[in-house]
Design a protein around this motif. Structure first.
Motif, PDB file in Angstrom:
ATOM      1  N   ALA A  74      -8.294  -3.721  -4.072  1.00 53.95           N
ATOM      2  CA  ALA A  74      -7.749  -5.075  -4.050  1.00 53.95           C
ATOM      3  C   ALA A  74      -8.418  -5.874  -2.938  1.00 53.95           C
ATOM      4  O   ALA A  74      -8.839  -5.322  -1.920  1.00 53.95           O
ATOM      5  CB  ALA A  74      -6.239  -5.030  -3.840  1.00 53.95           C
ATOM      6  N   SER A  75      -8.506  -7.178  -3.123  1.00 49.19           N
ATOM      7  CA  SER A  75      -9.118  -8.049  -2.130  1.00 49.19           C
ATOM      8  C   SER A  75      -8.329  -9.347  -2.038  1.00 49.19           C
ATOM      9  O   SER A  75      -7.968  -9.937  -3.053  1.00 49.19           O
ATOM     10  CB  SER A  75     -10.576  -8.348  -2.528  1.00 49.19           C
ATOM     11  N   ARG A  76      -8.045  -9.753  -0.809  1.00 49.49           N
ATOM     12  CA  ARG A  76      -7.288 -10.988  -0.551  1.00 49.49           C
ATOM     13  C   ARG A  76      -5.965 -10.996  -1.315  1.00 49.49           C
ATOM     14  O   ARG A  76      -5.645 -11.940  -2.028  1.00 49.49           O
ATOM     15  CB  ARG A  76      -8.110 -12.212  -0.899  1.00 49.49           C
ATOM     16  N   CYS A  77      -5.184  -9.936  -1.139  1.00 46.59           N
ATOM     17  CA  CYS A  77      -3.913  -9.800  -1.858  1.00 46.59           C
ATOM     18  C   CYS A  77      -2.753  -9.659  -0.879  1.00 46.59           C
ATOM     19  O   CYS A  77      -2.905  -9.101   0.212  1.00 46.59           O
ATOM     20  CB  CYS A  77      -3.944  -8.584  -2.783  1.00 46.59           C
ATOM     21  N   CYS A  79       0.540  -4.319   0.692  1.00 47.75           N
ATOM     22  CA  CYS A  79       0.149  -3.893  -0.653  1.00 47.75           C
ATOM     23  C   CYS A  79       0.215  -2.369  -0.729  1.00 47.75           C
ATOM     24  O   CYS A  79       0.238  -1.675   0.282  1.00 47.75           O
ATOM     25  CB  CYS A  79      -1.261  -4.369  -0.992  1.00 47.75           C
ATOM     26  N   SER A 104     -10.689  -1.620  -0.509  1.00 47.92           N
ATOM     27  CA  SER A 104      -9.868  -2.835  -0.494  1.00 47.92           C
ATOM     28  C   SER A 104     -10.144  -3.637   0.772  1.00 47.92           C
ATOM     29  O   SER A 104     -10.563  -3.093   1.795  1.00 47.92           O
ATOM     30  CB  SER A 104      -8.382  -2.460  -0.580  1.00 47.92           C
ATOM     31  N   LEU A 127      -6.851  -4.514   6.624  1.00 42.51           N
ATOM     32  CA  LEU A 127      -5.637  -4.194   5.879  1.00 42.51           C
ATOM     33  C   LEU A 127      -4.461  -4.097   6.851  1.00 42.51           C
ATOM     34  O   LEU A 127      -4.572  -3.478   7.908  1.00 42.51           O
ATOM     35  CB  LEU A 127      -5.781  -2.862   5.135  1.00 42.51           C
ATOM     36  N   VAL A 166      -0.586  -1.512   4.332  1.00 46.38           N
ATOM     37  CA  VAL A 166      -1.113  -1.133   3.016  1.00 46.38           C
ATOM     38  C   VAL A 166      -1.133   0.388   2.908  1.00 46.38           C
ATOM     39  O   VAL A 166      -1.515   1.083   3.849  1.00 46.38           O
ATOM     40  CB  VAL A 166      -2.532  -1.706   2.788  1.00 46.38           C
ATOM     41  N   CYS A 220      -6.071  -7.460   2.869  1.00 44.87           N
ATOM     42  CA  CYS A 220      -4.794  -7.355   2.152  1.00 44.87           C
ATOM     43  C   CYS A 220      -3.652  -7.143   3.134  1.00 44.87           C
ATOM     44  O   CYS A 220      -3.828  -6.561   4.200  1.00 44.87           O
ATOM     45  CB  CYS A 220      -4.817  -6.201   1.151  1.00 44.87           C
ATOM     46  N   CYS A 280      -3.359   0.632  -4.424  1.00 43.81           N
ATOM     47  CA  CYS A 280      -4.502  -0.208  -4.825  1.00 43.81           C
ATOM     48  C   CYS A 280      -5.796   0.597  -4.702  1.00 43.81           C
ATOM     49  O   CYS A 280      -6.716   0.218  -3.979  1.00 43.81           O
ATOM     50  CB  CYS A 280      -4.556  -1.484  -4.011  1.00 43.81           C
TER      51      CYS A 280
END
Length: 526
Positions: free
Chosen positions: A170-173, A160, A154, A145, A148, A157, A163
């Motif tokens: 969240a994943s791959r955001c 972000c 998660s 991350l 974030v 990311c 989340c």
């Protein structure tokens, strides 16, 4: 931090299909999503010290966790503590706020505070059981991350926030907020249980959409590749990109919010506050109306406002989201309803560029601070809750009950007041960054302790008054062990003062963040 830079590059290749540069180049950009923190200088060595909150006094002493043993304190006789003024004066002479705190097993972490069981973490705070992260805050159980905040479970990311939910995060955001159980999202807000969406708002269980417009899988893939490539080029060149919130601001709407009065606390909260005060203070301290200003003094500000459609809703000072303009805020029900109708247009064969898609998305963008997940009952005057009951005026309640007038309270009960992240705790008044604590008042950054009053950075301490950077003690005043009887004498003196202040003023002028010392610390042996 070669390992974390390597992981950053790998994450960027997954998100954008190519490298965009070195991690240090993006430090200012990625830091924008973090909850406020403080970087001070050690009073002992002059080295930089990170502290998780922004409220430490400017003229305070600071030490790094690895310097705590070097402090030299003036000898104290407990008999010199005759009244409340001498008690706080002695505390001010000895107080040193500790930063750079790590707990459990941490490997290759730097510029961190309140970091537990982590690996390869840089410039982050309030982060737990996480691997490969930089410029992050307030999260746990995640990996890869960058920039974030407010996360749980998660992965991979960048830029972000918010989340965290009862299941996957969240994943791959990239540049996505309030989206949980979602993968492959770029510029998404409140899109839950979704996959492969870009510039989308308030969707549930959707995939292959751009600007809330449903596309065939291959058509989505074609446009996604083009837009992600343009993002990478701009990031590589400028080391930053426009934010999701910038879309709304660019579409107009800078009106100020019309704030509304808050509803009074329901009976369950009144009884819970009375119970908390009886446990912590020995007596009831007053009504929620009387104490609320004190309890909310340092909480993340949440406003009850009139939204876009004239309906009461909420707005908060959550990082980045605080910039959302009034003209784009709606209730959760309104957001979900409008998501079906509001979508951008993309003609057959058209391949719009990033700037054009962003401009069109700005026209349909609606935001809501309201979130309800799992089983929630009797959540009042607060925007966010997950599997919680009987909570009032919290920014977010996560598996929590019978608490109020605070920010983020997780898996706890009978918690009132304070700032961020009270976890697995109970019966706490005006506390900050506590984990597995109970029966505490005005206590900060402590772990597995009970019965703390005006304490900072205590671990496995039971019954402590004005203790700083103390571990494994019982019946301690100003870090010194005392008899049970002497402890009871000082505690009575302190609680008499606290209860009088609350009765007369509805709050405390003295607090854990008001103990500035009179002179610098000295090192042992120096």
């Amino acid at each position: 931090m070669e390992k974390i830079n390597t992981d950053f590059k790998n994450t960027c290749r997954i998100l954008f299909g190519q490298d965009i540069g070195e991690l240090p180049e993006f430090a200012p950009y990625l830091s924008e999503t973090m909850f406020p923190y403080r970087v001070a200088r050690s009073s002992l060595s002059g080295k930089e010290v990170m502290l998780s909150g922004p409220y430490y006094p400017d003229d305070a002493r600071f030490v790094s966790q690895d310097e705590v043993a070097l402090q030299k304190m003036k000898p104290l006789s407990i008999n010199d503590i005759k009244d409340i003024d001498s008690l706080f004066a002695a505390a001010s002479e000895r107080a040193a706020y500790c930063g750079n705190k790590v707990f459990g097993t941490c490997l290759d972490v730097a510029e961190v505070d309140n970091c537990a069981d982590c690996m390869n973490v840089l410039h982050s705070h309030d982060i737990y059981s996480t691997k490969n992260a930089a410029y992050c805050s307030n999260g746990r159980l995640s990996d890869s991350l960058y920039g974030v905040s407010g996360f749980c479970r998660s992965h991979q990311c960048m830029r972000c926030a918010w989340c965290a939910g009862p299941g996957l995060g969240a994943s791959r955001c990239f540049e996505s907020y309030g989206s949980v159980g979602t993968t492959g999202a770029y510029y998404a807000f409140n899109c839950c249980g979704c996959s492969d969406v870009m510039f989308c708002f308030n969707l549930r269980g959707k995939s292959h959409m751009i600007g809330n417009l449903q596309l065939p899988k291959d058509r989505y893939g074609e446009l996604r590749a083009k837009l992600a490539s343009e993002m990478a080029q701009m990031l590589g060149k400028d080391k930053r990109l426009f934010s999701l919130v910038d879309l709304a601001a660019g579409a107009g709407g800078l009106e100020k919010f019309k704030e509304l009065e808050r509803d009074d606390a329901p009976m369950a909260i009144r009884k819970a506050l009375d119970s908390c005060c009886r446990v912590v203070l020995g007596k009831e301290a007053g009504t929620p109306e009387k104490l609320s200003q004190w309890l909310l003094k340092r909480a993340v500000k949440v406003r009850k406002v009139i939204g876009r459609k004239g309906t009461p809703t909420y707005h908060s000072d959550y990082p980045m989201l605080c910039k959302i303009p009034a003209s784009h805020v709606v209730t959760l029900d309104e957001a979900l309803e409008e998501a079906v109708r509001r979508k951008i247009a993309i003609r057959d064969g058209e391949t719009p560029g990033l700037d054009e898609v962003a401009a069109r998305a700005g026209e349909i963008a609606l935001f809501t601070f309201e979130k309800r997940e799992g089983r929630c009952l009797d959540i009042t005057e607060g925007p966010g809750a997950s599997d919680s009951t009987n909570c009032h005026r919290l920014l977010y309640a996560f598996s929590n009950t019978l608490s109020g007038f605070s920010s983020v309270v997780t898996e706890s009960k009978y918690v009132f007041g304070g700032y961020l992240r009270i976890l697995n705790s109970e019966f706490c008044l005006s506390c900050y960054n506590l984990t597995q604590c109970s029966k505490c008042l005005e206590t900060d950054s402590s772990y597995r302790s009970r019965g703390l009053y005006f304490c900072h950075n205590c671990e496995n301490v039971e019954d402590g008054i004005l203790c700083f950077n103390l571990k494994g003690a019982r019946y301690a005043v100003l870090n010194q062990p005392v008899s049970k009887e002497e402890y009871a004498r000082v505690k009575k003196m302190l609680l008499d003062y606290v209860n009088k202040e609350l009765e007369e003023k509805g709050g405390l002028e003295r607090g854990i963040f008001s103990l500035a010392p009179a002179r610098p610390l000295a090192k042992k042996g120096k």
